[in-house]
Motif scaffolding. Sequence first.
Motif, PDB file in Angstrom:
ATOM      1  N   ASP A 127       0.851  -1.189   0.000  1.00 20.04           N
ATOM      2  CA  ASP A 127       0.000   0.000   0.000  1.00 20.04           C
ATOM      3  C   ASP A 127       0.890   1.244   0.000  1.00 20.04           C
ATOM      4  O   ASP A 127       1.799   1.345   0.816  1.00 20.04           O
ATOM      5  N   PRO A 128       0.605   2.195  -0.904  1.00 20.94           N
ATOM      6  CA  PRO A 128       1.446   3.401  -0.978  1.00 20.94           C
ATOM      7  C   PRO A 128       1.442   4.220   0.313  1.00 20.94           C
ATOM      8  O   PRO A 128       2.367   4.978   0.556  1.00 20.94           O
ATOM      9  N   LYS A 129       0.403   4.054   1.137  1.00 29.94           N
ATOM     10  CA  LYS A 129       0.342   4.821   2.391  1.00 29.94           C
ATOM     11  C   LYS A 129       1.322   4.288   3.442  1.00 29.94           C
ATOM     12  O   LYS A 129       1.605   4.957   4.430  1.00 29.94           O
ATOM     13  N   TRP A 130       1.787   3.067   3.262  1.00 29.53           N
ATOM     14  CA  TRP A 130       2.624   2.418   4.290  1.00 29.53           C
ATOM     15  C   TRP A 130       4.014   3.039   4.313  1.00 29.53           C
ATOM     16  O   TRP A 130       4.689   3.069   3.293  1.00 29.53           O
ATOM     17  N   THR A 131       4.442   3.547   5.486  1.00 32.97           N
ATOM     18  CA  THR A 131       5.804   4.081   5.582  1.00 32.97           C
ATOM     19  C   THR A 131       6.809   2.984   5.930  1.00 32.97           C
ATOM     20  O   THR A 131       8.011   3.191   5.835  1.00 32.97           O
ATOM     21  N   GLY A 132       6.325   1.831   6.397  1.00 30.69           N
ATOM     22  CA  GLY A 132       7.227   0.716   6.688  1.00 30.69           C
ATOM     23  C   GLY A 132       7.235   0.279   8.145  1.00 30.69           C
ATOM     24  O   GLY A 132       7.878  -0.693   8.508  1.00 30.69           O
ATOM     25  N   ALA A 133       6.527   1.038   9.003  1.00 34.85           N
ATOM     26  CA  ALA A 133       6.460   0.646  10.417  1.00 34.85           C
ATOM     27  C   ALA A 133       5.476  -0.507  10.574  1.00 34.85           C
ATOM     28  O   ALA A 133       4.505  -0.617   9.820  1.00 34.85           O
ATOM     29  N   ILE A 134       5.747  -1.394  11.534  1.00 32.38           N
ATOM     30  CA  ILE A 134       4.802  -2.469  11.834  1.00 32.38           C
ATOM     31  C   ILE A 134       4.319  -2.328  13.280  1.00 32.38           C
ATOM     32  O   ILE A 134       5.051  -1.774  14.101  1.00 32.38           O
ATOM     33  N   PRO A 135       3.090  -2.810  13.613  1.00 33.40           N
ATOM     34  CA  PRO A 135       2.209  -3.594  12.756  1.00 33.40           C
ATOM     35  C   PRO A 135       1.557  -2.779  11.638  1.00 33.40           C
ATOM     36  O   PRO A 135       1.392  -1.579  11.753  1.00 33.40           O
ATOM     37  N   ALA A 136       1.188  -3.520  10.578  1.00 33.64           N
ATOM     38  CA  ALA A 136       0.429  -2.939   9.478  1.00 33.64           C
ATOM     39  C   ALA A 136      -0.494  -4.043   8.960  1.00 33.64           C
ATOM     40  O   ALA A 136      -0.096  -5.204   8.935  1.00 33.64           O
ATOM     41  N   THR A 137      -1.718  -3.658   8.598  1.00 35.20           N
ATOM     42  CA  THR A 137      -2.695  -4.673   8.198  1.00 35.20           C
ATOM     43  C   THR A 137      -3.461  -4.250   6.954  1.00 35.20           C
ATOM     44  O   THR A 137      -3.933  -3.116   6.864  1.00 35.20           O
ATOM     45  N   LEU A 138      -3.564  -5.190   6.020  1.00 35.59           N
ATOM     46  CA  LEU A 138      -4.360  -5.004   4.809  1.00 35.59           C
ATOM     47  C   LEU A 138      -5.591  -5.896   4.924  1.00 35.59           C
ATOM     48  O   LEU A 138      -5.465  -7.086   5.209  1.00 35.59           O
ATOM     49  N   ILE A 139      -6.767  -5.298   4.760  1.00 35.76           N
ATOM     50  CA  ILE A 139      -8.008  -6.082   4.739  1.00 35.76           C
ATOM     51  C   ILE A 139      -8.663  -5.797   3.391  1.00 35.76           C
ATOM     52  O   ILE A 139      -8.848  -4.637   3.029  1.00 35.76           O
ATOM     53  N   TYR A 140      -8.985  -6.865   2.646  1.00 35.64           N
ATOM     54  CA  TYR A 140      -9.559  -6.576   1.332  1.00 35.64           C
ATOM     55  C   TYR A 140     -10.364  -7.756   0.808  1.00 35.64           C
ATOM     56  O   TYR A 140     -10.220  -8.900   1.272  1.00 35.64           O
ATOM     57  N   ASN A 141     -11.245  -7.432  -0.146  1.00 31.06           N
ATOM     58  CA  ASN A 141     -11.799  -8.434  -1.048  1.00 31.06           C
ATOM     59  C   ASN A 141     -11.920  -7.731  -2.399  1.00 31.06           C
ATOM     60  O   ASN A 141     -11.400  -6.624  -2.555  1.00 31.06           O
ATOM     61  N   LYS A 142     -12.633  -8.335  -3.351  1.00 24.76           N
ATOM     62  CA  LYS A 142     -12.600  -7.748  -4.697  1.00 24.76           C
ATOM     63  C   LYS A 142     -13.272  -6.379  -4.765  1.00 24.76           C
ATOM     64  O   LYS A 142     -13.036  -5.618  -5.692  1.00 24.76           O
ATOM     65  N   ASP A 143     -14.126  -6.068  -3.774  1.00 24.39           N
ATOM     66  CA  ASP A 143     -14.840  -4.786  -3.824  1.00 24.39           C
ATOM     67  C   ASP A 143     -14.401  -3.789  -2.760  1.00 24.39           C
ATOM     68  O   ASP A 143     -15.000  -2.725  -2.610  1.00 24.39           O
ATOM     69  N   PHE A 144     -13.409  -4.129  -1.987  1.00 24.00           N
ATOM     70  CA  PHE A 144     -13.113  -3.321  -0.808  1.00 24.00           C
ATOM     71  C   PHE A 144     -11.643  -3.463  -0.455  1.00 24.00           C
ATOM     72  O   PHE A 144     -11.051  -4.532  -0.619  1.00 24.00           O
ATOM     73  N   ARG A 145     -11.047  -2.369   0.020  1.00 23.08           N
ATOM     74  CA  ARG A 145      -9.639  -2.422   0.413  1.00 23.08           C
ATOM     75  C   ARG A 145      -9.375  -1.421   1.531  1.00 23.08           C
ATOM     76  O   ARG A 145      -9.752  -0.257   1.428  1.00 23.08           O
ATOM     77  N   ASP A 146      -8.759  -1.865   2.584  1.00 25.21           N
ATOM     78  CA  ASP A 146      -8.472  -1.002   3.723  1.00 25.21           C
ATOM     79  C   ASP A 146      -7.074  -1.328   4.220  1.00 25.21           C
ATOM     80  O   ASP A 146      -6.713  -2.494   4.370  1.00 25.21           O
ATOM     81  N   PHE A 147      -6.275  -0.289   4.469  1.00 21.70           N
ATOM     82  CA  PHE A 147      -4.920  -0.529   4.967  1.00 21.70           C
ATOM     83  C   PHE A 147      -4.675   0.354   6.173  1.00 21.70           C
ATOM     84  O   PHE A 147      -5.033   1.530   6.180  1.00 21.70           O
ATOM     85  N   LEU A 148      -4.058  -0.208   7.202  1.00 21.28           N
ATOM     86  CA  LEU A 148      -3.728   0.583   8.387  1.00 21.28           C
ATOM     87  C   LEU A 148      -2.302   0.295   8.848  1.00 21.28           C
ATOM     88  O   LEU A 148      -1.918  -0.858   9.048  1.00 21.28           O
ATOM     89  N   GLU A 149      -1.518   1.373   9.001  1.00 19.43           N
ATOM     90  CA  GLU A 149      -0.222   1.248   9.676  1.00 19.43           C
ATOM     91  C   GLU A 149      -0.490   1.576  11.130  1.00 19.43           C
ATOM     92  O   GLU A 149      -0.891   2.684  11.450  1.00 19.43           O
ATOM     93  N   GLY A 150      -0.300   0.583  11.999  1.00 24.78           N
ATOM     94  CA  GLY A 150      -0.630   0.766  13.409  1.00 24.78           C
ATOM     95  C   GLY A 150      -1.515  -0.377  13.871  1.00 24.78           C
ATOM     96  O   GLY A 150      -1.693  -1.357  13.146  1.00 24.78           O
ATOM     97  N   SER A 151      -2.074  -0.241  15.063  1.00 26.20           N
ATOM     98  CA  SER A 151      -2.837  -1.342  15.656  1.00 26.20           C
ATOM     99  C   SER A 151      -4.338  -1.124  15.525  1.00 26.20           C
ATOM    100  O   SER A 151      -4.826  -0.016  15.704  1.00 26.20           O
ATOM    101  N   TYR A 152      -5.040  -2.206  15.217  1.00 25.59           N
ATOM    102  CA  TYR A 152      -6.494  -2.205  15.259  1.00 25.59           C
ATOM    103  C   TYR A 152      -6.951  -2.622  16.653  1.00 25.59           C
ATOM    104  O   TYR A 152      -6.317  -3.449  17.292  1.00 25.59           O
TER     105      TYR A 152
END
Lengths: 167, 200
Positions: A127-152
Amino acid sequence: MKPFTFVPVKLKFVIILLMIFTVNGLHAQVRVYGFDELKPLLNQQNDTTYVINFWATWCAPCVKELPDFEKINAQFSAQKFRMILVSLDFKRSLETRLIPFVREKNLKAEVIMLHEPDANSWIDKVDPKWTGAIPATLIYNKDFRDFLEGSYTYDELYNIIINNLKQ
Amino acid sequence: MKNSLVILFLSFLSLNLIAQGYSVGDKAADFKLLNVDGNYVQLSDYEDAKGFIVIFTCNHCPYSIAYEDRINDLNRMFAHEGYPVIAINPNDSVVQPQDSYSKMIVRAREKSFGFPYLLDATQEVFREYGATRTPHVYLLNREEESLVVRYIGAIDNNYEDAAKATEKYVESAINSLKAGEKPEPDFTKAIGCTIKVRKS
């Protein structure tokens, strides 16, 4: 006769020990991926909702959120859902750290190791938003995409999945 | 008139909120932070410096540890050419006790750091710069009276093994600056540890 009866008992013990180790060993297998192998798993066009979490055993906030991920995985595992925990541990600690950790925490979600030290070449492809810090999580399916750098939080994770899961 | 002023003010405010940290080409602010030797260090102390290799790093993070020797090497290579390393630990020691000031002193001694290792105690400097992980490099170049950010990112392209790094980003960026050229690339990403922010 005595030594004769003694040997099979010892053998049985050895066989049982071997079985225990084999079963445990199989259970805690962790495949090592290059980014080329991981990439297709970040871009599937089907009804499954994917949760791809980037973490490492030494990353405290990552380890802290793992129980929530495990719980989510158990809750949704019967549905069109797949979770992959992508470890960024150093490759040299695969046997000494990662596999013992997976075994000790009894992680049920799929764990793989990503070994691709030239991170600049692939971080933007997750994901272009990711600076490289972890944790980072990608949640997606064919109609949806969400990315978070940090904790859920558990609730955030649950809501994103339940609102986007396909029947 | 009043309304448009309010809108102007609000948009200025939101711009400030969106602009998180420095981009290449921005002017970098000086700071005054406590070094492991007990003295305060600020960039203006270095009157002859042509620039600085500012590295946000820390004790506990395995990626930072993997780069410690390489950071020492960078300082050895470039301090006498006018580009000293200034290392800054941005982490809160309550969240990550291994990154306390006293443990920084121990680590600097163990690894014979030849450069200042400063504590960003108020966590204002990493926010101003926009660092998000450790290690995270900001290469500053003195241009007229200002320090201008000329490279942001990783030290090289192999955290695991220095010998296998095929791109030494910071090294080649400094060589470009010395030749009067702009670094290429001037921005890279790397995996690192999150900065441990104080819990209010």
